[in-house]
Design a protein around this motif. Structure first.
Motif, PDB file in Angstrom:
ATOM      1  N   ILE A 187      -0.758 -19.375  51.454  1.00 35.39           N
ATOM      2  CA  ILE A 187      -0.041 -19.977  52.580  1.00 35.39           C
ATOM      3  C   ILE A 187      -1.085 -20.641  53.470  1.00 35.39           C
ATOM      4  N   GLY A 188      -0.822 -21.902  53.847  1.00 38.66           N
ATOM      5  CA  GLY A 188      -1.740 -22.609  54.743  1.00 38.66           C
ATOM      6  C   GLY A 188      -1.095 -22.786  56.111  1.00 38.66           C
ATOM      7  N   PRO A 189      -1.381 -21.889  57.045  1.00 35.76           N
ATOM      8  CA  PRO A 189      -0.763 -22.031  58.368  1.00 35.76           C
ATOM      9  C   PRO A 189      -1.347 -23.217  59.120  1.00 35.76           C
ATOM     10  N   GLY A 190      -0.528 -23.851  59.920  1.00 30.98           N
ATOM     11  CA  GLY A 190      -1.041 -24.867  60.850  1.00 30.98           C
ATOM     12  C   GLY A 190      -1.655 -24.170  62.046  1.00 30.98           C
ATOM     13  N   TYR A 191      -1.638 -24.827  63.201  1.00 27.56           N
ATOM     14  CA  TYR A 191      -2.158 -24.190  64.403  1.00 27.56           C
ATOM     15  C   TYR A 191      -1.087 -23.254  64.953  1.00 27.56           C
ATOM     16  N   ILE A 192      -1.375 -21.961  64.896  1.00 25.00           N
ATOM     17  CA  ILE A 192      -0.430 -20.907  65.228  1.00 25.00           C
ATOM     18  C   ILE A 192      -0.878 -20.203  66.509  1.00 25.00           C
ATOM     19  N   LEU A 193       0.093 -19.793  67.310  1.00 27.42           N
ATOM     20  CA  LEU A 193      -0.190 -19.109  68.582  1.00 27.42           C
ATOM     21  C   LEU A 193      -0.647 -17.683  68.292  1.00 27.42           C
ATOM     22  N   THR A 194      -1.971 -17.504  68.179  1.00 26.19           N
ATOM     23  CA  THR A 194      -2.538 -16.174  67.915  1.00 26.19           C
ATOM     24  C   THR A 194      -3.661 -15.892  68.921  1.00 26.19           C
ATOM     25  N   ASP A 195      -4.102 -14.633  68.976  1.00 29.64           N
ATOM     26  CA  ASP A 195      -5.233 -14.300  69.857  1.00 29.64           C
ATOM     27  C   ASP A 195      -6.471 -15.116  69.483  1.00 29.64           C
ATOM     28  N   MET A 196      -6.653 -15.316  68.139  1.00 31.71           N
ATOM     29  CA  MET A 196      -7.847 -16.055  67.678  1.00 31.71           C
ATOM     30  C   MET A 196      -7.853 -17.472  68.259  1.00 31.71           C
ATOM     31  N   ASN A 197      -6.654 -18.021  68.440  1.00 31.97           N
ATOM     32  CA  ASN A 197      -6.561 -19.407  68.913  1.00 31.97           C
ATOM     33  C   ASN A 197      -6.340 -19.521  70.414  1.00 31.97           C
ATOM     34  N   LYS A 198      -6.355 -18.360  71.088  1.00 30.58           N
ATOM     35  CA  LYS A 198      -6.081 -18.388  72.533  1.00 30.58           C
ATOM     36  C   LYS A 198      -6.969 -19.370  73.307  1.00 30.58           C
ATOM     37  N   PRO A 199      -8.281 -19.388  73.010  1.00 30.73           N
ATOM     38  CA  PRO A 199      -9.143 -20.344  73.746  1.00 30.73           C
ATOM     39  C   PRO A 199      -8.721 -21.797  73.525  1.00 30.73           C
ATOM     40  N   LEU A 200      -8.142 -22.067  72.381  1.00 29.73           N
ATOM     41  CA  LEU A 200      -7.725 -23.444  72.057  1.00 29.73           C
ATOM     42  C   LEU A 200      -6.433 -23.782  72.794  1.00 29.73           C
ATOM     43  N   VAL A 201      -5.518 -22.815  72.817  1.00 28.87           N
ATOM     44  CA  VAL A 201      -4.241 -23.033  73.504  1.00 28.87           C
ATOM     45  C   VAL A 201      -4.485 -23.292  74.988  1.00 28.87           C
ATOM     46  N   GLU A 202      -5.453 -22.572  75.533  1.00 24.40           N
ATOM     47  CA  GLU A 202      -5.727 -22.666  76.975  1.00 24.40           C
ATOM     48  C   GLU A 202      -6.581 -23.890  77.337  1.00 24.40           C
ATOM     49  N   ASN A 203      -7.057 -24.581  76.287  1.00 22.43           N
ATOM     50  CA  ASN A 203      -7.833 -25.801  76.544  1.00 22.43           C
ATOM     51  C   ASN A 203      -6.865 -26.986  76.536  1.00 22.43           C
ATOM     52  N   ALA A 204      -6.641 -27.585  77.652  1.00 17.97           N
ATOM     53  CA  ALA A 204      -5.585 -28.613  77.788  1.00 17.97           C
ATOM     54  C   ALA A 204      -5.765 -29.758  76.799  1.00 17.97           C
ATOM     55  N   ALA A 205      -7.000 -30.182  76.596  1.00 15.67           N
ATOM     56  CA  ALA A 205      -7.232 -31.311  75.681  1.00 15.67           C
ATOM     57  C   ALA A 205      -6.923 -30.906  74.247  1.00 15.67           C
ATOM     58  N   PHE A 206      -7.345 -29.667  73.872  1.00 16.28           N
ATOM     59  CA  PHE A 206      -7.077 -29.209  72.498  1.00 16.28           C
ATOM     60  C   PHE A 206      -5.577 -29.015  72.300  1.00 16.28           C
ATOM     61  N   ASP A 207      -4.946 -28.426  73.296  1.00 18.94           N
ATOM     62  CA  ASP A 207      -3.492 -28.200  73.234  1.00 18.94           C
ATOM     63  C   ASP A 207      -2.772 -29.529  73.028  1.00 18.94           C
ATOM     64  N   ALA A 208      -3.209 -30.564  73.748  1.00 20.96           N
ATOM     65  CA  ALA A 208      -2.575 -31.894  73.616  1.00 20.96           C
ATOM     66  C   ALA A 208      -2.836 -32.471  72.231  1.00 20.96           C
ATOM     67  N   TRP A 209      -4.043 -32.238  71.720  1.00 23.57           N
ATOM     68  CA  TRP A 209      -4.384 -32.753  70.381  1.00 23.57           C
ATOM     69  C   TRP A 209      -3.498 -32.112  69.319  1.00 23.57           C
ATOM     70  N   VAL A 210      -3.316 -30.789  69.400  1.00 26.05           N
ATOM     71  CA  VAL A 210      -2.463 -30.101  68.424  1.00 26.05           C
ATOM     72  C   VAL A 210      -1.047 -30.675  68.487  1.00 26.05           C
ATOM     73  N   LYS A 211      -0.528 -30.825  69.696  1.00 23.34           N
ATOM     74  CA  LYS A 211       0.860 -31.284  69.839  1.00 23.34           C
ATOM     75  C   LYS A 211       1.030 -32.734  69.390  1.00 23.34           C
ATOM     76  N   SER A 212      -0.021 -33.531  69.543  1.00 22.11           N
ATOM     77  CA  SER A 212       0.113 -34.953  69.143  1.00 22.11           C
ATOM     78  C   SER A 212      -0.250 -35.168  67.670  1.00 22.11           C
ATOM     79  N   SER A 213      -0.804 -34.137  67.028  1.00 21.45           N
ATOM     80  CA  SER A 213      -1.272 -34.315  65.637  1.00 21.45           C
ATOM     81  C   SER A 213      -0.284 -33.835  64.586  1.00 21.45           C
ATOM     82  N   ASN A 214       0.796 -33.214  65.019  1.00 34.21           N
ATOM     83  CA  ASN A 214       1.799 -32.827  64.009  1.00 34.21           C
ATOM     84  C   ASN A 214       3.176 -33.271  64.465  1.00 34.21           C
ATOM     85  N   PRO A 215       3.993 -33.707  63.525  1.00 35.19           N
ATOM     86  CA  PRO A 215       5.304 -34.301  63.877  1.00 35.19           C
ATOM     87  C   PRO A 215       6.229 -33.336  64.602  1.00 35.19           C
ATOM     88  N   SER A 216       5.983 -32.023  64.441  1.00 29.91           N
ATOM     89  CA  SER A 216       6.809 -31.059  65.184  1.00 29.91           C
ATOM     90  C   SER A 216       6.389 -30.982  66.638  1.00 29.91           C
TER      91      SER A 216
END
Ligand code: GCO
Length: 255
Positions: A187-216
């Protein structure tokens, strides 16, 4: 039709399952009827997680061991042999992340990521497959890959190499074990809301990149991986081998 996805009577080992994606997958397989074995490095968090599932009426065991230590893994399977626990499904979920540019990456940190994210899948699946082949019962191996099984992102080179290896190790497992009715897939997960990714979620630029990089246009949730895990753990996927199914919101499918 429901038998296709019924895991009753099966036992599933999920590595790295005291929290995050691993715990969500363990709970999902338990909901589908499996007895689940939770794993992590700390006995207190593994016991607490198993207790949470048992309090919901699920059948859950817990065993803390280091999945990168072949002796600890062999001991765990030897104990399950003694206890009459037959592992039918393995989800190789254990993984760590270490973000640093390759030119600054210490060899020890590289090795730790490779050992945890790739080598452990070999060590655990080997012990399980030996028994599945000897029993003649077949089985299921589900390795957890990543978008980085397919495409690289700067500063996560060791993780990317490991997850690329997961894709090809899955195919290698199929090449050798499919004839024994063991289906190995990933299974290849995309960017998932996990503790490991918490620093990324909290980074506004990264968060925007994730949201703009996948059609969902959003992060995925751990529980959104459960359906694919149940499918790959069940009779519904009895003729599926060597595949990696991306649960990524469409990220890899769309420019
Ligand atoms: C990162 C993230 C990714 C995601 C996932 C994407 O630092 O880029 O941790 O590695 O967790 O693997 O599929």
């Amino acid at each position: 039709m429901t038998q296709l996805f019924d895991l009753s009577g099966r036992t599933a080992l999920v590595t790295g399952s005291a929290r995050g994606i691993g715990f969500a997958l363990a709970e999902g397989l338990a909901t589908a009827g499996a007895t689940v074995i939770l794993n992590g490095t700390r006995s207190d968090t593994v016991a607490e997680a198993a207790g949470r599932l048992e309090s919901k009426g699920f059948k859950a065991l817990g065993r803390a061991f280091d999945v990168t230590d072949e002796h600890a893994v062999a001991d765990a399977f030897a104990q399950w042999d003694k206890d009459g626990v037959q592992v039918d499904i393995v989800v190789n979920n254990a993984g760590i992340q270490f973000r640093k540019p390759l030119v600054e990456l210490e060899l020890a940190d590289w090795q730790r990521v490779i050992d945890t994210n790739l080598t452990s899948a070999f060590i655990v699946a080997k012990e399980a497959a030996r028994r599945m082949i000897a029993r003649g019962t077949g089985g299921k191996i589900i390795n957890i890959g990543s978008l980085t099984s397919e495409s690289a992102r700067a500063t996560v080179g060791a993780y990317t190499a490991a997850k690329g290896g997961i894709k090809m190790l899955t195919r290698a497992m199929s090449a050798e074990w499919a004839a024994s009715n063991i289906q190995a897939n990933a299974i290849g997960p995309g960017y998932i809301l996990t503790d490991m990714n918490k620093p990324l979620v909290e980074n506004a630029a990264f968060d925007a990149w994730v949201k703009s990089s996948n059609p969902s246009q959003r992060w995925g949730r751990p529980e959104e991986l459960v359906g694919t895990a149940v499918y790959l753990s069940s009779p519904a996927s009895s003729y599926v081998n060597g595949q990696i199914i991306y649960v990524d919101g469409g990220w890899l499918a769309v420019l």
